[in-house]
Design a protein around this motif. Sequence first.
Motif, PDB file in Angstrom:
ATOM      1  N   ASN A 104       0.860  -1.177   0.000  1.00  0.00           N
ATOM      2  CA  ASN A 104       0.000   0.000   0.000  1.00  0.00           C
ATOM      3  C   ASN A 104       0.903   1.236   0.000  1.00  0.00           C
ATOM      4  N   VAL A 105       0.711   2.123  -0.973  1.00  0.00           N
ATOM      5  CA  VAL A 105       1.550   3.327  -1.053  1.00  0.00           C
ATOM      6  C   VAL A 105       0.684   4.566  -0.937  1.00  0.00           C
ATOM      7  N   LYS A 106       1.072   5.455  -0.024  1.00  0.00           N
ATOM      8  CA  LYS A 106       0.413   6.750   0.077  1.00  0.00           C
ATOM      9  C   LYS A 106       1.483   7.812  -0.122  1.00  0.00           C
ATOM     10  N   ALA A 107       1.103   8.922  -0.728  1.00  0.00           N
ATOM     11  CA  ALA A 107       2.072  10.007  -0.887  1.00  0.00           C
ATOM     12  C   ALA A 107       1.394  11.322  -0.576  1.00  0.00           C
ATOM     13  N   GLU A 108       2.101  12.185   0.118  1.00  0.00           N
ATOM     14  CA  GLU A 108       1.559  13.530   0.342  1.00  0.00           C
ATOM     15  C   GLU A 108       2.675  14.563   0.225  1.00  0.00           C
ATOM     16  N   CYS A 109       2.239  15.797  -0.058  1.00  0.00           N
ATOM     17  CA  CYS A 109       3.227  16.865  -0.275  1.00  0.00           C
ATOM     18  C   CYS A 109       3.928  17.213   1.031  1.00  0.00           C
ATOM     19  N   CYS A 110       5.226  17.359   0.957  1.00  0.00           N
ATOM     20  CA  CYS A 110       6.036  17.684   2.143  1.00  0.00           C
ATOM     21  C   CYS A 110       5.833  19.143   2.575  1.00  0.00           C
ATOM     22  N   GLY A 111       5.535  20.010   1.610  1.00  0.00           N
ATOM     23  CA  GLY A 111       5.356  21.433   1.938  1.00  0.00           C
ATOM     24  C   GLY A 111       6.666  22.092   2.327  1.00  0.00           C
ATOM     25  N   ASP A 112       6.562  23.134   3.157  1.00  0.00           N
ATOM     26  CA  ASP A 112       7.753  23.896   3.549  1.00  0.00           C
ATOM     27  C   ASP A 112       8.372  23.388   4.839  1.00  0.00           C
ATOM     28  N   LEU A 113       7.589  22.598   5.592  1.00  0.00           N
ATOM     29  CA  LEU A 113       8.043  22.250   6.942  1.00  0.00           C
ATOM     30  C   LEU A 113       8.388  20.783   7.074  1.00  0.00           C
ATOM     31  N   LEU A 114       9.463  20.503   7.802  1.00  0.00           N
ATOM     32  CA  LEU A 114       9.850  19.121   8.079  1.00  0.00           C
ATOM     33  C   LEU A 114       9.538  18.808   9.539  1.00  0.00           C
ATOM     34  N   THR A 115       9.317  17.522   9.808  1.00  0.00           N
ATOM     35  CA  THR A 115       9.222  17.081  11.203  1.00  0.00           C
ATOM     36  C   THR A 115      10.611  16.573  11.562  1.00  0.00           C
ATOM     37  N   PRO A 116      11.381  17.385  12.286  1.00  0.00           N
ATOM     38  CA  PRO A 116      12.783  17.009  12.468  1.00  0.00           C
ATOM     39  C   PRO A 116      12.973  15.827  13.400  1.00  0.00           C
ATOM     40  N   SER A 117      13.847  14.932  13.004  1.00  0.00           N
ATOM     41  CA  SER A 117      14.202  13.808  13.862  1.00  0.00           C
ATOM     42  C   SER A 117      15.624  13.402  13.541  1.00  0.00           C
ATOM     43  N   ALA A 118      16.389  13.141  14.601  1.00  0.00           N
ATOM     44  CA  ALA A 118      17.774  12.716  14.381  1.00  0.00           C
ATOM     45  C   ALA A 118      17.898  11.205  14.526  1.00  0.00           C
TER      46      ALA A 118
END
Length: 441
Positions: free
Chosen positions: A418-432
Amino acid sequence: MIPRTSLDVWAKKKIGAGTASLTRELISSYQLHKLQEIVRWAYYHSSFYRRLLAGFVETEMVCLDDLCRLPFTTDDDIKQYGLQFLCVSQSDISRVVTLESSGTTGPAKRLYFTPADQELTVEFFQYGMATFTAVGDKVLILLPGERPGGVGALLATAVSRLNAQPIHYGLVHSIPETLARIECEKIDCLVGIPVQVLALARYTGADALPSFRPKNVLLSTDYVSKPIVAELRNSWGCEVFEHYGMTEMGLGGGTGCAAHAGYHLHEADFYFEIIDPLTGQVVSDGQEGEVVITTLTRQGMPLIRYRTGDISRLLLEPCSCGSVLRRLAPITRRKEGSISLGIYGQFTMADLDENLFAVAEVVNFTAAVDCAHNATSLKIAALTTGQPGTSVVEKIHRALAAVPAIFLARQNGNLTVNVKAECCGDLLTPSAAKRAITEWK
Ligand SMILES: [Zn+2]
């Protein structure tokens, strides 16, 4: 001509080679001496090692191969015996790092460092960065750890010692804001996490493509796939370097040179072994296995024959940069990181990275399976530049079909995808955190 890795200069200095060239013989003789020293230090100063090494006399170690007679140390040992590893009093510890592992219970895994141990990390960063950082360069650090002793702060100290200018920015939240900073400060070198830097390079919003682009990029923290390197080289015209390290190593284990073929290992502070993960036997040079490290110079919490869980192999052919420091091939998987599709084979996050990041619109994705030991369902949630149409989803499906095990299991009706795709936009959810395939229950 490819310049020699600057780790060579440092190793030579630490090994005390003087004006002589660094040779394998010099390195081996230094490492044997340091191993004898660290085993003695650990045995006499740590209650954990006193028990573990009981019966082993360090003077019996007459060659490096004798090390294999010592028992391994593991994640579980660190979790269970934590403070008993210490060879100094707790008041001598200046930095404690707690590593969270998702989905597990029990004691946390903590690593302890003295100021001298942290200085080893700063030096490693300094000489690793020197491979591509010139005097006066502006270095943008897109890593966490602003507080003293954090990774970003240690790297900033290292960059300052090269008479370059560190700018510790932290993880990327807003893509346009970070790109504006690169443009405004005229950044020469950038250090960051692969998917975060990819999102900057593939950004298609109004502020995309700053006219000023970094000359050198160092990718750290997670697996570096070939499409990410290719994207950065094409979009920014920069050189891309890679780093190998983990908290257990005090962050620094190896760095790639301008030949871009594996990581030169930091052999003055670590002794590396590659073992068969099942039998624990050291494998022949060049064969794949689990990476095992022994810290040669750490005072606070030395690790002896610590099983890292990383799977790799030593590269035997001489490096074209001319260094004799051994090289480790890129880490493509962890011991526990493979997903089994039964008779159709296995796949890893690195397999997915190599194929999904080849889709030009993809900047990040998560992958989840119903069962790691015999998966029958795979869900991919991708973030893309711009609004994804059906063609992007189709491209992702095609990219997944390039992974042999996935292709076969799907063709035979044993795997649904199952593949879903959505636009990333300008903001990232930061994670190291290192990205990994998750399991849903
Ligand atoms: Zn090299």
